[in-house]
Design a protein around this motif. Structure first.
Motif, PDB file in Angstrom:
ATOM      1  N   GLY A  66       0.820  -1.119   0.018  1.00 53.26           N
ATOM      2  CA  GLY A  66      -0.030   0.063  -0.006  1.00 53.26           C
ATOM      3  C   GLY A  66       0.854   1.306   0.003  1.00 53.26           C
ATOM      4  N   GLY A  67       1.977   1.264  -0.571  1.00 55.88           N
ATOM      5  CA  GLY A  67       2.941   2.330  -0.673  1.00 55.88           C
ATOM      6  C   GLY A  67       3.530   2.740   0.685  1.00 55.88           C
ATOM      7  N   GLU A  68       3.691   1.755   1.585  1.00 57.08           N
ATOM      8  CA  GLU A  68       4.184   1.851   3.005  1.00 57.08           C
ATOM      9  C   GLU A  68       5.446   2.325   3.176  1.00 57.08           C
ATOM     10  N   PHE A  69       6.303   1.779   1.990  1.00 57.88           N
ATOM     11  CA  PHE A  69       7.578   1.631   1.905  1.00 57.88           C
ATOM     12  C   PHE A  69       8.021   2.785   0.938  1.00 57.88           C
ATOM     13  N   GLY A  70       7.192   3.334   0.313  1.00 56.50           N
ATOM     14  CA  GLY A  70       7.505   4.267  -1.154  1.00 56.50           C
ATOM     15  C   GLY A  70       6.915   3.452  -2.175  1.00 56.50           C
ATOM     16  N   GLN A  71       7.087   4.016  -3.261  1.00 56.62           N
ATOM     17  CA  GLN A  71       6.779   3.285  -4.653  1.00 56.62           C
ATOM     18  C   GLN A  71       7.986   3.270  -5.617  1.00 56.62           C
ATOM     19  N   THR A  72       8.029   2.130  -6.124  1.00 57.17           N
ATOM     20  CA  THR A  72       9.300   1.549  -7.157  1.00 57.17           C
ATOM     21  C   THR A  72       8.579   0.775  -8.251  1.00 57.17           C
ATOM     22  N   GLU A  73       9.103   0.776  -9.166  1.00 58.47           N
ATOM     23  CA  GLU A  73       8.473  -0.214 -10.259  1.00 58.47           C
ATOM     24  C   GLU A  73       9.297  -1.619 -10.258  1.00 58.47           C
ATOM     25  N   GLY A  74       8.540  -2.655 -10.210  1.00 53.68           N
ATOM     26  CA  GLY A  74       9.471  -3.947 -10.316  1.00 53.68           C
ATOM     27  C   GLY A  74       9.760  -4.196  -8.918  1.00 53.68           C
ATOM     28  N   ASN A 187      20.149  10.244  10.867  1.00 56.43           N
ATOM     29  CA  ASN A 187      18.972  10.683  10.269  1.00 56.43           C
ATOM     30  C   ASN A 187      19.230  10.508   8.614  1.00 56.43           C
ATOM     31  N   ASP A 188      18.303   9.837   8.123  1.00 56.46           N
ATOM     32  CA  ASP A 188      18.410   9.548   6.756  1.00 56.46           C
ATOM     33  C   ASP A 188      16.915   9.656   6.308  1.00 56.46           C
ATOM     34  N   ARG A 189      16.716  10.684   5.234  1.00 57.22           N
ATOM     35  CA  ARG A 189      15.351  11.046   4.641  1.00 57.22           C
ATOM     36  C   ARG A 189      14.698   9.704   3.684  1.00 57.22           C
ATOM     37  N   TYR A 190      15.953   9.046   3.191  1.00 55.05           N
ATOM     38  CA  TYR A 190      15.307   8.158   2.034  1.00 55.05           C
ATOM     39  C   TYR A 190      14.715   6.765   2.687  1.00 55.05           C
ATOM     40  N   SER A 191      15.594   6.362   3.685  1.00 57.54           N
ATOM     41  CA  SER A 191      15.071   5.147   4.530  1.00 57.54           C
ATOM     42  C   SER A 191      14.251   5.343   5.541  1.00 57.54           C
ATOM     43  N   GLY A 192      14.412   6.763   6.060  1.00 53.97           N
ATOM     44  CA  GLY A 192      13.411   7.028   7.130  1.00 53.97           C
ATOM     45  C   GLY A 192      14.184   6.713   8.690  1.00 53.97           C
ATOM     46  N   TRP A 193      15.418   6.360   8.796  1.00 51.59           N
ATOM     47  CA  TRP A 193      15.960   6.080   9.806  1.00 51.59           C
ATOM     48  C   TRP A 193      16.508   7.237  10.655  1.00 51.59           C
ATOM     49  N   HIS A 194      16.234   7.253  12.057  1.00 46.75           N
ATOM     50  CA  HIS A 194      16.415   8.063  12.946  1.00 46.75           C
ATOM     51  C   HIS A 194      16.825   7.400  14.190  1.00 46.75           C
ATOM     52  N   GLY A 195      18.022   7.810  14.691  1.00 47.09           N
ATOM     53  CA  GLY A 195      18.668   7.045  15.506  1.00 47.09           C
ATOM     54  C   GLY A 195      19.290   7.697  16.622  1.00 47.09           C
ATOM     55  N   GLN A 196      20.208   7.405  17.537  1.00 43.61           N
ATOM     56  CA  GLN A 196      21.102   8.007  18.398  1.00 43.61           C
ATOM     57  C   GLN A 196      22.393   7.083  18.525  1.00 43.61           C
ATOM     58  N   VAL A 197      23.647   7.699  18.945  1.00 45.48           N
ATOM     59  CA  VAL A 197      24.746   7.204  18.995  1.00 45.48           C
ATOM     60  C   VAL A 197      24.665   6.189  20.415  1.00 45.48           C
ATOM     61  N   GLY A 198      25.052   5.145  20.246  1.00 45.18           N
ATOM     62  CA  GLY A 198      25.043   3.964  21.330  1.00 45.18           C
ATOM     63  C   GLY A 198      23.820   2.924  21.030  1.00 45.18           C
ATOM     64  N   GLN A 213      19.594   1.999   5.210  1.00 44.96           N
ATOM     65  CA  GLN A 213      20.304   3.258   4.918  1.00 44.96           C
ATOM     66  C   GLN A 213      21.365   2.733   4.507  1.00 44.96           C
ATOM     67  N   ARG A 214      21.882   3.616   3.181  1.00 43.72           N
ATOM     68  CA  ARG A 214      23.043   3.587   2.516  1.00 43.72           C
ATOM     69  C   ARG A 214      23.453   5.063   2.396  1.00 43.72           C
TER      70      ARG A 214
END
Length: 406
Positions: A66-74, A187-198, A213-214
């Protein structure tokens, strides 16, 4: 998406249920697909003698989400790991970067069109010809026959992490030099990752972002693989903990999520994967060796890719009964213009020097069980240089920065 859950899914069934009769019951919940090969005669011979080679794949298909992880073809293979279960009792998990520049064998498209062999990124093989073409691409690269195929999807990965009640991972702080260069592993807007050191205790959604995240990581795809390897150990520690094994409701939720997430080839059942499951129980005690195909950043086909380091790849594959394809023409050059391949001697030398601050692990001088092959990040602000590798002992659990990843 990562494949770590695909490996643990099978191990969960063994650790949690303690019996193969239950495996047969859950086998009915697993999806199966047919693998077809137009060039069957060109496939490598099976290892035999009790050795197994299993391809573990995480697919980044968005179908049914349902588009939860974004849209991509194939769809593409977001994570690809070769599990080599040697008859001598050793177990090696070799990760293949998705941007690895490889030879994709000729294939017949879904519309019947014949396609000649071509060079492309590894993850394109799955998009072009599905699991069958990916299997043949890995076999062409390694000269190792794949005996079994496993695949897992986005939703299954999240569900299993949530069923465990979350998984704790450790994130290292970037150096001031790396931060000044614009790298950001929190913080990564592409994967949605947000974390902290440790330490970070992750839900399924957060875990998916963490292992995907890459962009923002100094080593890009290679650092992402290191995250996946850390997460794999963390998941199995949680699965094998008394908090999981002694909680019947939690056990059922984990096993249900694991089996519903899996797709196997039509000649493989869960009972065929018993050896993998048993071997994976050694992951938290150093009984499993992690490795990553040695590669260096380059340009090919008008895009950024990773080119395998021929000599180091030869050394790696020789240890698991394989060999790289015969290279045609001069060795690929890294961005600085020097040959990308290094000798086995330099690989051993790098190992003897010990782990770098980037890997955050203790030195080791061999490739025995429990070692992790990591990119050697030298005095260039943490960027991989020349693809040299160091070997470092895996620790049972991240502690004081050891075992943490970017």
């Amino acid at each position: 998406m990562t494949l770590v859950a695909a490996i643990v899914s099978v191990a969960v069934l063994v650790v949690a249920t303690g019996g193969w009769a239950v495996l047969r019951h859950y086998d009915g919940k697993v999806n199966h697909i047919e693998l077809t090969f137009s060039d069957s005669a060109a496939r490598p011979s099976a290892a035999g003698g009790g050795t197994q080679n299993i391809l573990l794949v995480g697919s980044d298909t968005r179908a049914g989400t349902g588009g939860e992880f974004g849209q991509t073809e194939g769809q593409r293979s977001d994570t690809t790991i070769l599990a080599h279960l040697d008859a001598d009792g050793s177990t090696t998990l070799v990760s293949f970067p998705r941007d690895l520049w490889v030879q994709i064998p000729g294939y017949t498209g879904s519309d019947g069109t014949q396609h000649d062999a071509q060079k492309s990124k590894l993850n394109a093989a799955f998009a072009y010809g599905g699991p069958s073409l990916l299997v043949r691409t890995i076999e062409t690269l390694t000269n190792i026959r794949i005996d079994h195929y496993l695949e897992i999807d986005f939703l299954g990965f999240q569900a299993m992490t949530d069923a465990l009640g979350g998984v704790t991972v450790c994130v290292k702080e970037l150096t001031p030099e790396l931060k000044a260069q614009g790298f950001d592993n929190l913080n990564d807007r592409y994967s949605g990752w947000h974390g902290q050191v440790g330490n970070n205790t992750l839900t399924g959604e957060q875990a998916l972002a963490f292992v995907r995240q890459r962009y923002g990581l100094p080593g890009s795809d290679l650092d992402r693989i290191h995250r996946q390897q850390q997460f794999l150990g963390a998941v199995f520690r949680e699965v094998a903990s008394t908090g999981t094994l002694l909680n019947p409701r939690k056990l059922l939720d984990v096993v249900d999520a694991a089996t519903s997430a899996l797709t196997l080839d039509d000649h493989t059942s869960l009972t065929d994967l018993r050896l993998l499951a048993v071997r994976m129980q050694g992951i938290s005690t150093g009984g499993v060796t992690f490795a990553t195909v040695p590669a260096t950043p380059s340009q090919a086909g008008g895009q950024s890719v990773l080119v395998a380091k021929t000599d180091e790849l030869t050394t790696l594959l020789a240890g698991i009964g394989g060999s790289p394809p015969q290279a045609a023409g001069p060795p690929a050059l890294d961005p600085a213009g020097s040959p990308s391949g290094s000798t086995a001697a330099s690989m051993a030398s790098a190992a003897s020097v010990g782990a770098t601050a980037a890997s955050g692990a203790v030195p080791a001088s061999g490739t025995g069980h429990g070692s992790v092959v990591t990119a050697d990040l030298r005095a260039t602000g943490g960027r991989p240089v020349g693809g040299a590798v160091t070997l470092a002992q895996a620790t049972p659990e991240p502690s004081g920065g050891v075992g943490c990843t970017y």
